[in-house]
Motif scaffolding. Structure first.
Motif, PDB file in Angstrom:
ATOM      1  N   PRO A 203      -9.381   8.864  -7.379  1.00 45.54           N
ATOM      2  CA  PRO A 203      -9.697   7.837  -6.373  1.00 45.54           C
ATOM      3  C   PRO A 203     -10.345   6.616  -7.022  1.00 45.54           C
ATOM      4  O   PRO A 203     -11.162   6.735  -7.934  1.00 45.54           O
TER       5      PRO A 203
ATOM      6  N   PHE B 299      -5.826   0.105  -6.429  1.00 45.80           N
ATOM      7  CA  PHE B 299      -5.805   1.426  -5.785  1.00 45.80           C
ATOM      8  C   PHE B 299      -6.987   1.694  -4.857  1.00 45.80           C
ATOM      9  O   PHE B 299      -7.180   2.827  -4.413  1.00 45.80           O
TER      10      PHE B 299
ATOM     11  N   GLN C 206       0.815  -1.210   0.000  1.00 41.81           N
ATOM     12  CA  GLN C 206       0.000   0.000   0.000  1.00 41.81           C
ATOM     13  C   GLN C 206       0.852   1.265   0.000  1.00 41.81           C
ATOM     14  O   GLN C 206       0.496   2.263  -0.634  1.00 41.81           O
ATOM     15  N   GLN C 207       1.962   1.234   0.683  1.00 39.93           N
ATOM     16  CA  GLN C 207       2.836   2.415   0.731  1.00 39.93           C
ATOM     17  C   GLN C 207       3.326   2.777  -0.669  1.00 39.93           C
ATOM     18  O   GLN C 207       3.307   3.948  -1.065  1.00 39.93           O
TER      19      GLN C 207
ATOM     20  N   PHE D  23      -7.869   1.756  -1.451  1.00 42.04           N
ATOM     21  CA  PHE D  23      -7.106   1.737  -0.210  1.00 42.04           C
ATOM     22  C   PHE D  23      -7.983   1.544   1.028  1.00 42.04           C
ATOM     23  O   PHE D  23      -7.480   1.613   2.158  1.00 42.04           O
ATOM     24  N   SER D  24      -9.264   1.333   0.835  1.00 37.75           N
ATOM     25  CA  SER D  24     -10.156   1.193   1.983  1.00 37.75           C
ATOM     26  C   SER D  24      -9.850  -0.094   2.742  1.00 37.75           C
ATOM     27  O   SER D  24      -9.392  -1.085   2.172  1.00 37.75           O
TER      28      SER D  24
ATOM     29  N   LEU E 105       1.906   1.912  -3.566  1.00 39.15           N
ATOM     30  CA  LEU E 105       0.776   2.300  -4.412  1.00 39.15           C
ATOM     31  C   LEU E 105       0.293   3.709  -4.101  1.00 39.15           C
ATOM     32  O   LEU E 105      -0.138   4.438  -4.999  1.00 39.15           O
ATOM     33  N   ARG E 106       0.372   4.117  -2.862  1.00 41.59           N
ATOM     34  CA  ARG E 106       0.003   5.499  -2.512  1.00 41.59           C
ATOM     35  C   ARG E 106       0.993   6.488  -3.121  1.00 41.59           C
ATOM     36  O   ARG E 106       0.613   7.553  -3.608  1.00 41.59           O
ATOM     37  N   ARG E 107       2.281   6.139  -3.107  1.00 47.27           N
ATOM     38  CA  ARG E 107       3.291   6.995  -3.750  1.00 47.27           C
ATOM     39  C   ARG E 107       3.034   7.068  -5.242  1.00 47.27           C
ATOM     40  O   ARG E 107       3.105   8.151  -5.847  1.00 47.27           O
ATOM     41  N   TYR E 108       2.773   5.927  -5.845  1.00 49.01           N
ATOM     42  CA  TYR E 108       2.510   5.864  -7.284  1.00 49.01           C
ATOM     43  C   TYR E 108       1.287   6.697  -7.637  1.00 49.01           C
ATOM     44  O   TYR E 108       1.288   7.453  -8.610  1.00 49.01           O
ATOM     45  N   SER E 109       0.242   6.570  -6.835  1.00 48.50           N
ATOM     46  CA  SER E 109      -0.998   7.308  -7.076  1.00 48.50           C
ATOM     47  C   SER E 109      -0.766   8.817  -6.997  1.00 48.50           C
ATOM     48  O   SER E 109      -1.257   9.584  -7.837  1.00 48.50           O
ATOM     49  N   ALA E 110      -0.004   9.247  -5.990  1.00 39.90           N
ATOM     50  CA  ALA E 110       0.277  10.673  -5.838  1.00 39.90           C
ATOM     51  C   ALA E 110       1.159  11.186  -6.981  1.00 39.90           C
ATOM     52  O   ALA E 110       0.919  12.274  -7.526  1.00 39.90           O
TER      53      ALA E 110
END
Length: 268
Positions: free
Chosen positions: A102, A165, A88-89, A167-168, A91-96
């Motif tokens: 969302p 993506f 998740q870490q 993240f819930s 994927l959050r970087r990739y998403s940003a």
């Protein structure tokens, strides 16, 4: 880097090679896993039953699953597989970094078997040299290879966007139904709490309301009753049963079984 005779872990890249059947020690899958079966088979048991994946299988497995797997070498050969864990870490970087919109809540299958694809097969082939030369598997290289995996998956099937993506965290679900379906997985109460959408304190409180006993006591009783049934009614051996119902070792299972039923399991 983690390395032994059967597994090499380089950052989030895992190579497995065994010449004898081997059960996994971990029942909880915390992150997405993208894997390729080189040879042999893997038998994966969930609360829905057991699925067998053979050589050549490419699969994408979703995080937050309870699964018990067994590596089975090919006759006279070995089991070999490569997995990349997409956490998740990352994927959050990739998403940003890519300013992604969302994702929608993901409600599809937890395991996808991908049809043969030369680009994805080529990707896994490109990982093999790093396990022979681990000094080349730097953090930056692992990051690049993880980005490549995400790009390949999204290109292969755009529907994987929500899979990756979303993240819930798990929402609060029916505790009684879930525990009766998953009691055989030997994971800590903290994992059962997370997977049922609760804090640990809330899980314990709700559990005692539903089952009228503490989680540990109920799990042991449930597992022993199932073991007794499998041995007496199905004719299975204690050595075949103890892992299936969630015990870690045979001696502890035998001791606990005798304490509960007044007889060792081999005499049932």
């Amino acid at each position: 880097m983690m390395e032994d005779k059967s597994h090499i872990l380089l950052n989030n890249l895992l190579y497995s090679c065994v010449d004898k059947k081997q059960r996994s020690n971990e029942s909880f899958v915390p992150e997405h896993a993208f894997g390729y079966m080189i040879s042999g088979e893997t038998h994966q048991k969930t609360n829905e039953g057991t699925r067998v994946f053979g050589a050549g299988t490419i699969a994408l497995a979703r995080r937050n699953q309870l699964v018990r797997s067994e590596k089975v070498p090919e006759p006279g050969g070995e089991f070999k597989a490569i997995n990349i864990f997409i956490d998740q870490q990352f994927l959050r970087r990739y998403s940003a970094e890519h300013k992604l919109a969302p994702a929608k809540p993901y409600t599809g299958d937890h395991i996808h078997i991908l049809q043969p694809d030369p680009f994805i097969k080529g990707y896994f082939d490109s990982l093999k040299p790093y396990f022979d030369h681990p000094e080349r598997a730097t953090d930056n290289m692992a990051e690049l290879k993880t980005k490549e995996a995400v790009e390949l998956l999204l290109n292969f099937n755009p529907d994987f966007y929500d899979f990756l993506f979303d993240f819930s965290e798990p929402y609060k679900i029916d505790l009684e139904a879930y525990m009766n379906q998953n009691y055989m997985f030997n994971v800590p109460a903290t994992q059962f709490a997370k997977l049922t959408g609760r804090s640990l304190a809330s899980f314990k409180r709700d559990f005692e309301k539903v089952f009228r006993m503490a989680p540990g006591q109920w799990l042991q009783q449930k597992r022993l009753n199932e073991a007794y049934y499998l041995i007496r009614e199905k004719g299975q051996k204690p050595s075949e049963v103890y892992l299936e119902v969630g015990f870690e070792n045979l001696s502890h299972f035998s001791y606990t079984f005798k304490k509960a039923f007044g007889i060792v399991p081999s005499r049932v």
